[in-house]
Design a protein around this motif. Sequence first.
Motif, mmCIF file in Angstrom:
data_model
loop_
_atom_site.group_PDB
_atom_site.id
_atom_site.type_symbol
_atom_site.label_atom_id
_atom_site.label_comp_id
_atom_site.label_asym_id
_atom_site.label_seq_id
_atom_site.Cartn_x
_atom_site.Cartn_y
_atom_site.Cartn_z
ATOM 1 N N ASP A 796 63.392 34.581 65.921
ATOM 2 C CA ASP A 796 63.352 35.428 67.106
ATOM 3 C C ASP A 796 64.196 36.695 66.949
ATOM 4 O O ASP A 796 65.009 37.040 67.801
ATOM 5 C CB ASP A 796 63.833 34.648 68.327
ATOM 6 C CG ASP A 796 65.207 34.038 68.125
ATOM 7 O OD1 ASP A 796 65.693 34.063 66.982
ATOM 8 O OD2 ASP A 796 65.799 33.559 69.105
ATOM 9 N N GLN A 797 63.975 37.424 65.840
ATOM 10 C CA GLN A 797 64.680 38.686 65.613
ATOM 11 C C GLN A 797 63.708 39.842 65.862
ATOM 12 O O GLN A 797 62.882 40.156 65.006
ATOM 13 C CB GLN A 797 65.205 38.764 64.178
ATOM 14 C CG GLN A 797 66.185 37.669 63.793
ATOM 15 C CD GLN A 797 66.642 37.815 62.356
ATOM 16 O OE1 GLN A 797 67.486 38.647 62.028
ATOM 17 N NE2 GLN A 797 66.073 37.008 61.474
ATOM 18 N N PRO A 798 63.784 40.485 67.010
ATOM 19 C CA PRO A 798 62.785 41.508 67.333
ATOM 20 C C PRO A 798 62.778 42.686 66.358
ATOM 21 O O PRO A 798 61.705 43.192 66.014
ATOM 22 C CB PRO A 798 63.180 41.946 68.754
ATOM 23 C CG PRO A 798 64.571 41.453 68.967
ATOM 24 C CD PRO A 798 64.724 40.243 68.119
ATOM 25 N N VAL A 799 63.954 43.132 65.917
ATOM 26 C CA VAL A 799 63.988 44.276 64.998
ATOM 27 C C VAL A 799 63.361 43.913 63.653
ATOM 28 O O VAL A 799 62.600 44.696 63.074
ATOM 29 C CB VAL A 799 65.446 44.753 64.804
ATOM 30 C CG1 VAL A 799 65.518 45.812 63.708
ATOM 31 C CG2 VAL A 799 66.000 45.303 66.109
ATOM 32 N N VAL A 800 63.655 42.719 63.159
ATOM 33 C CA VAL A 800 63.077 42.287 61.885
ATOM 34 C C VAL A 800 61.565 42.147 62.022
ATOM 35 O O VAL A 800 60.803 42.578 61.135
ATOM 36 C CB VAL A 800 63.708 40.958 61.437
ATOM 37 C CG1 VAL A 800 63.028 40.437 60.177
ATOM 38 C CG2 VAL A 800 65.204 41.140 61.183
ATOM 39 N N LEU A 801 61.129 41.547 63.115
ATOM 40 C CA LEU A 801 59.681 41.417 63.351
ATOM 41 C C LEU A 801 59.024 42.792 63.416
ATOM 42 O O LEU A 801 57.927 43.009 62.868
ATOM 43 C CB LEU A 801 59.443 40.661 64.663
ATOM 44 C CG LEU A 801 59.733 39.156 64.635
ATOM 45 C CD1 LEU A 801 59.827 38.607 66.060
ATOM 46 C CD2 LEU A 801 58.653 38.407 63.869
ATOM 47 N N ASN A 802 59.684 43.726 64.088
ATOM 48 C CA ASN A 802 59.150 45.079 64.228
ATOM 49 C C ASN A 802 59.021 45.757 62.868
ATOM 50 O O ASN A 802 57.975 46.344 62.535
ATOM 51 C CB ASN A 802 60.077 45.878 65.138
ATOM 52 C CG ASN A 802 59.635 47.322 65.304
ATOM 53 O OD1 ASN A 802 58.746 47.622 66.087
ATOM 54 N ND2 ASN A 802 60.269 48.234 64.582
ATOM 55 N N ASN A 803 60.083 45.680 62.056
ATOM 56 C CA ASN A 803 60.055 46.342 60.743
ATOM 57 C C ASN A 803 59.017 45.718 59.825
ATOM 58 O O ASN A 803 58.297 46.419 59.100
ATOM 59 C CB ASN A 803 61.434 46.268 60.096
ATOM 60 C CG ASN A 803 62.468 47.092 60.841
ATOM 61 O OD1 ASN A 803 62.153 47.763 61.816
ATOM 62 N ND2 ASN A 803 63.712 47.032 60.388
ATOM 63 N N LEU A 804 58.944 44.381 59.871
ATOM 64 C CA LEU A 804 57.956 43.701 59.031
ATOM 65 C C LEU A 804 56.538 44.033 59.493
ATOM 66 O O LEU A 804 55.630 44.217 58.668
ATOM 67 C CB LEU A 804 58.183 42.191 59.076
ATOM 68 C CG LEU A 804 57.258 41.335 58.218
ATOM 69 C CD1 LEU A 804 57.345 41.744 56.744
ATOM 70 C CD2 LEU A 804 57.600 39.856 58.375
ATOM 71 N N ALA A 805 56.359 44.132 60.815
ATOM 72 C CA ALA A 805 55.039 44.500 61.345
ATOM 73 C C ALA A 805 54.608 45.862 60.823
ATOM 74 O O ALA A 805 53.433 46.064 60.451
ATOM 75 C CB ALA A 805 55.081 44.501 62.874
ATOM 76 N N TRP A 806 55.543 46.802 60.773
ATOM 77 C CA TRP A 806 55.192 48.152 60.299
ATOM 78 C C TRP A 806 54.815 48.137 58.824
ATOM 79 O O TRP A 806 53.847 48.798 58.414
ATOM 80 C CB TRP A 806 56.366 49.101 60.541
ATOM 81 C CG TRP A 806 55.993 50.527 60.275
ATOM 82 C CD1 TRP A 806 56.320 51.285 59.200
ATOM 83 C CD2 TRP A 806 55.165 51.342 61.114
ATOM 84 N NE1 TRP A 806 55.759 52.526 59.301
ATOM 85 C CE2 TRP A 806 55.050 52.601 60.470
ATOM 86 C CE3 TRP A 806 54.517 51.138 62.325
ATOM 87 C CZ2 TRP A 806 54.314 53.639 61.013
ATOM 88 C CZ3 TRP A 806 53.790 52.181 62.871
ATOM 89 C CH2 TRP A 806 53.684 53.416 62.221
ATOM 90 N N LEU A 834 58.091 48.671 71.478
ATOM 91 C CA LEU A 834 56.838 48.801 72.221
ATOM 92 C C LEU A 834 55.943 49.859 71.584
ATOM 93 O O LEU A 834 54.711 49.702 71.515
ATOM 94 C CB LEU A 834 57.132 49.165 73.683
ATOM 95 C CG LEU A 834 57.765 48.073 74.539
ATOM 96 C CD1 LEU A 834 58.202 48.634 75.877
ATOM 97 C CD2 LEU A 834 56.788 46.914 74.747
ATOM 98 N N ASP A 835 56.556 50.940 71.133
ATOM 99 C CA ASP A 835 55.785 52.007 70.484
ATOM 100 C C ASP A 835 55.106 51.493 69.217
ATOM 101 O O ASP A 835 53.932 51.791 68.952
ATOM 102 C CB ASP A 835 56.709 53.177 70.162
ATOM 103 C CG ASP A 835 55.992 54.296 69.441
ATOM 104 O OD1 ASP A 835 55.008 54.823 69.995
ATOM 105 O OD2 ASP A 835 56.399 54.622 68.304
ATOM 106 N N THR A 836 55.844 50.715 68.417
ATOM 107 C CA THR A 836 55.251 50.147 67.198
ATOM 108 C C THR A 836 54.038 49.288 67.544
ATOM 109 O O THR A 836 52.963 49.420 66.934
ATOM 110 C CB THR A 836 56.295 49.290 66.449
ATOM 111 O OG1 THR A 836 57.377 50.123 66.042
ATOM 112 C CG2 THR A 836 55.678 48.633 65.233
ATOM 113 N N TYR A 837 54.207 48.410 68.527
ATOM 114 C CA TYR A 837 53.115 47.507 68.913
ATOM 115 C C TYR A 837 51.913 48.290 69.440
ATOM 116 O O TYR A 837 50.759 48.078 69.016
ATOM 117 C CB TYR A 837 53.635 46.524 69.963
ATOM 118 C CG TYR A 837 52.622 45.493 70.422
ATOM 119 C CD1 TYR A 837 51.665 44.979 69.559
ATOM 120 C CD2 TYR A 837 52.636 45.031 71.742
ATOM 121 C CE1 TYR A 837 50.739 44.026 69.981
ATOM 122 C CE2 TYR A 837 51.734 44.082 72.179
ATOM 123 C CZ TYR A 837 50.777 43.587 71.302
ATOM 124 O OH TYR A 837 49.868 42.646 71.724
ATOM 125 N N GLY A 838 52.188 49.215 70.341
ATOM 126 C CA GLY A 838 51.088 49.993 70.913
ATOM 127 C C GLY A 838 50.369 50.835 69.888
ATOM 128 O O GLY A 838 49.129 50.925 69.878
#
Length: 877
Positions: A796-806, A834-838
């Motif tokens: 549950d690390q949002p920043v890590v999830l975000n970076n990996l998603a990118w 949110l910007d990354t997801y959108g």
Amino acid sequence: MLHPFRRSVSLLGCGLLSLALLAGCGESVDSERQAAIYLESGAAYRQQGQYRAAMIEARNAIKYAPQKLEGYWLLADILAQLGNPHASNEVLMSLQGVEDPRHLKRIATNHVALGKLRSARELLATPALAANLSSDTDLQILQAKILAGEGRLDDALGQLQALIKRQPDAREAHLALATLQLQAHHKAAASSALRNWLQGHPEDAEFLALRAAIAAGDNQLELSERLLTQALQTLPQTDLLTPLKARVLRQLAAVLTQLGRSSEALAYSQLLARAAPGADEQRQKLNQALDLYRAGDFQQAEKLLSELYETSPGNQVGALLLGLVQYEQGNYEDASELLGDNVDPETMSAPVIEATALAQLREQRPADALALLREALLDHGDNARLQAIYGMAALQFAEHQESGAIALNKALSLDPERATLRLPLAEYYIRTGRVDQARAQIVSAANQAPADPRIQTAAIQFFLRAGEADTAQTMMGKFLEASPSQASTLVLAARLGLLNKDPASAKSLLARALKAEPGNTEALLTLGQMALQQRDWTTAGSHFKAAIDHSPDSVSAYKGLLSTYEVRGSVQAGLDALTALADSNGSAIPRAVIAEFLLRHNRLDDAAAQIRQVQAAATGDNYVGAVTTSVYRAQADAQRQARNLDAARNTLMAAIQLQPDNQDLLSDLVRLELLAGRTEEADKLIAQIRSQPNGAMLAALLAAAVEHTQGHPDKALAVLNARWKAAGEPAVAERLYALLKGMGQDRQALELASAWADQHPRDPRPLTILAMDAQQRGEVLVATRWYERSLTLQPDQPVVLNNLAWLKFEAGDAQAVELAQRASELAPTNASILDTYGWILFKRGNKQAALPILQRAARYAPDSKEIADHLAEAEKG
């Protein structure tokens, strides 16, 4: 000069000598005579400040003459003097039908101290006391206090003034009058009354403390300090901290803080926080309690232990004794609160050691538990429970992990039915790369106890982290067969269904969970989150409100409810809703949630206003305490930035008085002193911190900060390097990494992160650092592997999830959408996430879903050009 303690021993010795002589003459000593001897001895002990011994003698007097009131009075008076009127009244009211005015007056006095004004007034109206009201000074003072408590302050003041006119030497009347004058804001009159009394009684500590409080309020800090120091010097030495002495110490700490002498103030604050007198003389009663415990007579043991604990307020030994019985009765929460760490493994029985070690583990003191258990196992090597606890404690230390695993295996051989012991063993095998052995332990535990919620959760998490979703689903089916109507099992199955994109199945399972256990908080929270994701705000709100009704202290429920308003742009309505709940259910949690939200949105004054409405006692709750500390720190930081360093120091000291061992607060205080150019004061604080249990690491961090602030980064580096090599603590590694990066030593920083990851394989932070470093260098595959490893340790690390998603998005991997969605769910107000997801949704062709998410991102970060550009392009497309 005869030492007071020697004098008390001599007195007791004379009593025993008399008994010996009488016995030698063939005469028997009757019970009343024996009780009288105990009373005389108890009164002498009390006079000398030996309260523990005095209470023991009082109880002996009661034992030998239970029909005589004097023993009860002595015990009750001591308890009241120690600031425990409730326990005092329990002693007095254990006797039924007593009409003696002296007995009833004591009860009435305790009633007033406890705020039970109606009971006190009714007692004063009884014939036994009413007949003496006009002639008894104490009763008239009580009557005045009752009047004041009922809001009739002028009547109370008038009654006391009339009493003093008749009896100028009535000390308690003068004290009550000055106190009530201050309460009525008649400061000049109170000051005059205090000065007049002190002219004839210059060593009266209570009057000195009151006058010091007035002086402090008038900003006469030097005078206040002198008065308090004089009061402290006049107070007698006692074996237990009295309320008056505690008050003087508290006032002195506050005044010293305002004078800028924070190291002295901290010493007094910590003295108050840790005041816990020894109890060696209670060892005999401890053994008596242990005999009852071993015999299984828990009720009588608890009665004795409660009695011991009440006679020693704040005493760690008393807490340990009472916590032992609570532990054996399954009251683990109470036991963890009561048990301390002052236990001798050579003299205590295994259950005492076990309960103490468990409390230490729950209090995040594994090193203390390990040391205690290692010595205890020399005498209790065949005790499965001690072996198990030792094993779990040892697994937290790299150098003891192997011995911990051996201990757990031995515990299992001694008690094979304890299937949950296989879970920490499995964790150990995972950490050491022995995944197959970990799997064997998990499967064995699941087969042995498939209905155990802890085993169910551990098994599902293991197989999901291993990427074996099908195995997890199969295992979940077995768990549902074993416990088809267990709410926790159904909730776990529902959450697995959500991960498998089966919301219909999840909703059905959650409905079954609520049928099996109406009001199950986890089920309601999960339903609320589902509704929130589906933009069904009304349903989400109803689920979160239901969770609050059943669990008024659920932080997640209040946060979820606030989110339902926030995502609709109705923040104020959400804050009002939580305020109403706080007013109706009396919980401190909703105000803490509001304060955290306001703090996050830079509304510091409003956040502080919320915290001020939270009772100080509520900071005992971990969440409320954390939020309170965050608000105090933010206030102090704002004051620091405004160069109001004195105000910042006062704010930090106020927080430290609530949490005297909070490392963040202590660090802030040291850094504040450095900013003020008070290096000597900072060094004193660091020396105090170093002398505390487990204070060496924080002292090293702060010493490095001192060096860095003074322009000596190389010296700071040397301090941190030495501590890292000596103890290998993650907090030191984190600070050392930042320092190396700041000094441009990127290669050394990267080597440190690698060593950190090797020494602490369950810590996701170094893995994230390595991932970010690789990402910055453009090594996408390396960064991806590090991010994925970090998520296996902490999903549950949002920043890590975000970076990996990118990274996945740039590589054309469809998993990017799922990762970005999870990040946004964990951080629903983070504009960048949110910007990354959108943006990923938009670029993958899902424009309808992308637009509201990008709009939310823009709302949270209206000044971000990148987010604005993404939103504009999505609106065009």
